[in-house]
Scaffold this motif. Structure first.
Motif, PDB file in Angstrom:
ATOM      1  N   PHE A 345     100.913 -29.031 -10.419  1.00  0.00           N
ATOM      2  CA  PHE A 345     100.891 -27.903  -9.477  1.00  0.00           C
ATOM      3  C   PHE A 345     101.543 -26.667 -10.101  1.00  0.00           C
ATOM      4  CE2 PHE A 345     102.451 -25.940  -5.320  1.00  0.00           C
ATOM      5  CZ  PHE A 345     101.214 -25.392  -5.027  1.00  0.00           C
ATOM      6  N   GLU A 346     102.590 -26.853 -10.867  1.00  0.00           N
ATOM      7  CA  GLU A 346     103.199 -25.721 -11.571  1.00  0.00           C
ATOM      8  C   GLU A 346     102.185 -25.061 -12.508  1.00  0.00           C
ATOM      9  OE1 GLU A 346     106.779 -26.859 -13.608  1.00  0.00           O
ATOM     10  OE2 GLU A 346     107.610 -27.836 -11.833  1.00  0.00           O
ATOM     11  N   CYS A 349      99.787 -23.053 -10.445  1.00  0.00           N
ATOM     12  CA  CYS A 349     100.449 -21.835  -9.969  1.00  0.00           C
ATOM     13  C   CYS A 349     100.545 -20.791 -11.081  1.00  0.00           C
ATOM     14  CB  CYS A 349     101.838 -22.161  -9.424  1.00  0.00           C
ATOM     15  SG  CYS A 349     101.813 -23.184  -7.930  1.00  0.00           S
ATOM     16  N   ASP A 386     111.105 -23.326 -11.961  1.00  0.00           N
ATOM     17  CA  ASP A 386     109.763 -23.822 -12.269  1.00  0.00           C
ATOM     18  C   ASP A 386     108.970 -22.845 -13.134  1.00  0.00           C
ATOM     19  OD1 ASP A 386     110.270 -26.110 -10.856  1.00  0.00           O
ATOM     20  OD2 ASP A 386     109.228 -25.474  -9.028  1.00  0.00           O
ATOM     21  N   CYS A 399     109.806 -18.316  -9.643  1.00  0.00           N
ATOM     22  CA  CYS A 399     108.908 -19.100  -8.774  1.00  0.00           C
ATOM     23  C   CYS A 399     109.400 -20.531  -8.582  1.00  0.00           C
ATOM     24  CB  CYS A 399     107.501 -19.160  -9.377  1.00  0.00           C
ATOM     25  SG  CYS A 399     106.862 -17.569  -9.942  1.00  0.00           S
ATOM     26  N   CYS A 401     107.695 -24.219  -7.037  1.00  0.00           N
ATOM     27  CA  CYS A 401     106.419 -24.831  -6.681  1.00  0.00           C
ATOM     28  C   CYS A 401     106.675 -26.173  -5.986  1.00  0.00           C
ATOM     29  CB  CYS A 401     105.568 -25.050  -7.934  1.00  0.00           C
ATOM     30  SG  CYS A 401     105.412 -23.577  -8.991  1.00  0.00           S
ATOM     31  N   TRP A 403     104.776 -29.383  -4.277  1.00  0.00           N
ATOM     32  CA  TRP A 403     103.601 -30.185  -3.914  1.00  0.00           C
ATOM     33  C   TRP A 403     104.059 -31.300  -2.970  1.00  0.00           C
ATOM     34  CZ3 TRP A 403      98.547 -29.301  -4.532  1.00  0.00           C
ATOM     35  CH2 TRP A 403      97.653 -30.364  -4.317  1.00  0.00           C
ATOM     36  N   PHE A 433     105.463 -21.353  -3.905  1.00  0.00           N
ATOM     37  CA  PHE A 433     104.131 -21.931  -3.732  1.00  0.00           C
ATOM     38  C   PHE A 433     104.271 -23.264  -3.004  1.00  0.00           C
ATOM     39  CE2 PHE A 433     103.965 -19.390  -7.655  1.00  0.00           C
ATOM     40  CZ  PHE A 433     102.896 -18.538  -7.357  1.00  0.00           C
ATOM     41  N   TYR A 457      98.660 -23.454  -1.122  1.00  0.00           N
ATOM     42  CA  TYR A 457      97.669 -23.958  -2.079  1.00  0.00           C
ATOM     43  C   TYR A 457      96.275 -23.443  -1.745  1.00  0.00           C
ATOM     44  CZ  TYR A 457      94.384 -27.219  -4.231  1.00  0.00           C
ATOM     45  OH  TYR A 457      93.322 -27.761  -4.908  1.00  0.00           O
TER      46      TYR A 457
END
Length: 467
Positions: A345-346, A349, A386, A399, A401, A403, A433, A457
């Motif tokens: 996910f990082e 992003c 992140d 940032c 992130c 998930w 995020f 997302y």
């Protein structure tokens, strides 16, 4: 099904339209789609396509001759040129009167079978470059060979190429184009387990669930993906066992050189050489905390998602998988998927942030992005960020992130705010995020702070896919 590669095709077509001699070097990892790219490019053009094989010089010369003569006469012929020089010179002369593409795929096989091939090409390029309209393409999957024997300063062909193209795996947006039927969350999961290599993506079936796809590929001894990482290493390196041990150690959590060395039982100098080769293959990457060019805190991570997933879950379950117990193997893997997807996910992003920058939507015009980890001087504790990126010495973005299935709350925003203060930028913009959105309290606090972007997302997907 051909997907993506718009920039690569546009570059090749610009070179083609020049009408003069062009020499393009295309290289990249196996399975990444180089042959598909060339095939797409030449499909409506006058072209001679030759794919070399790992065989004798005689066999390769016969195959090249057949391709050339089929182009010239339109019929198959058993006649062969007496040498590579005679065959290639015939093509150079043929192209004095018309635009022709000569694509030599898997060039390293031909060059290894004929040690004089590179020098022959050098001679013919120098002789005909001003009179021939040939567009010559050399393509290879052996990254080290292409870099050392074609692109390097000491290589015979150095200085002759007019363009080079390193074909890389697809990013997340392009992988989504493969799958119309997956739910949005499943698209990220598939990217996390298969990565962006076209041949691996083609093994995934969007009519099935992610669970069924994992069972049918990674947990199925008869699947091509089940032995793919080890088979690819055997093709690329001389001592696959040690490379395999190094990648396994990284996948199991050993990220620093000393840790890797201890796990595989080799000296750090030996491991450093092997890691350098894995980096050149695009399988491993070396990371330093953002803003540090070299650091004792450097770590190694697996850069290819498919390799990362395979080495993380398949070897430790190999005995169960071999007995056909895919359900049991998946039951062991499933609880770890959420944490595994954190790093994926990082990556997604980061691709979103680059898209914002390139479309003029980013609040910070950063130069690059990266992770940061180290000691918070105020608390003396280890911490990490992140993603961060600086525009200059006074402006940066930070940032976090997440998930997770839960909505992200104010605690995450407060933590990111504190971590950003480790650095002394005058202007900071924070991004959080989240897979499933934010609490009302988090949204209100972000609004009160200002310079905070809360991004779900689904919003990432909308921006990346232009939907």
């Amino acid at each position: 099904m051909f997907i993506g590669r718009e920039r690569e095709l546009a570059s090749l077509n610009r070179l083609y339209e020049s009408g003069r001699f062009e020499f393009v070097v295309i290289y990249g990892r196996r399975r990444v789609g180089k042959t598909a790219l060339i095939s797409r490019f030449i499909q409506d053009k006058k072209a001679i396509y030759f794919i070399a094989v790992e065989s004798s010089v005689k066999q390769n010369l016969e195959n090249l001759s057949r391709n050339i003569l089929e182009y010239g006469s339109g019929i198959s012929a058993d006649t062969s040129f007496v040498s590579f020089q005679a065959a290639l010179e015939y093509v150079f002369k043929l192209a004095e009167n018309e635009r022709i593409i000569l694509a030599i795929d898997e060039y390293p096989y031909a060059a290894r079978s004929s040690r004089s091939l590179a020098s022959t090409l050098q001679l013919l390029i120098d002789k005909y470059k001003d009179s021939s309209k040939l567009m010559l393409i050399l393509c290879g999957s052996s990254m080290s060979y292409m870099e050392d024997h074609v692109l390097a300063y000491k290589a015979p062909l150095y200085g002759r190429r007019t363009a080079q193209m390193k074909v890389r795996p697809f990013d997340f947006a392009d992988t989504c184009l493969y799958f119309k039927n997956f739910a949005d969350e499943d698209k990220a999961l598939i990217y996390g387990i298969a990565g962006g290599t076209p041949q691996y993506l083609q093994q995934m079936d969007d009519r099935l669930s992610v669970e069924e796809n994992i069972k049918n590929t990674f947990l199925n001894p008869s699947s091509s993906l089940f032995e793919e990482p080890e088979n690819l290493l055997k093709q690329e390196v001389r001592e696959p066992a040690l490379y395999n041990a190094i990648i396994t150690s990284i996948a199991s959590g050993a990220s620093r050189m000393a840790e890797i060395s201890t796990k595989v039982g080799e000296s750090t100098s030996v491991c450093a050489t092997y890691l350098k080769n894995l980096i050149s293959l695009g399988l491993v990457k070396k990371e330093t905390p953002y803003g540090e060019k070299s650091s004792k805190r450097s770590i190694y991570t697996i850069s290819d998602n498919m390799f990362n997933f395979w080495y993380r879950f398949v070897p430790e379950n190999s005995s169960v998988i071999a007995r056909g117990a895919s359900d049991l193997a998946y039951k062991r893997i499933e609880p770890h998927l959420k944490s595994y997807m954190g790093r994926v996910f990082e990556e997604i992003c980061s691709q979103y942030l680059w898209k914002l920058l390139l479309t003029g939507k980013s609040p910070v015009e950063f130069r690059d992005l990266g992770r940061w980890w180290g000691t918070d001087p105020r608390t003396k504790s280890q911490t990490e960020i992140d993603i961060m990126g600086a525009q200059d010495k006074s402006t940066a973005l930070f940032c976090e992130c997440k998930w997770t299935n839960e909505k992200v709350g104010t605690d995450v925003l407060e933590t990111l705010t504190e971590r950003s203060r480790i650095f002394r930028y005058e202007t900071e913009h924070l991004f959080i995020f989240a897979k499933n959105g934010f609490t009302q309290g988090c949204m209100e606090k972000a609004s009160a702070i200002g310079r905070v972007s809360l991004v779900t997302y689904s919003e990432i997907l909308k921006e990346l896919l232009g939907a």
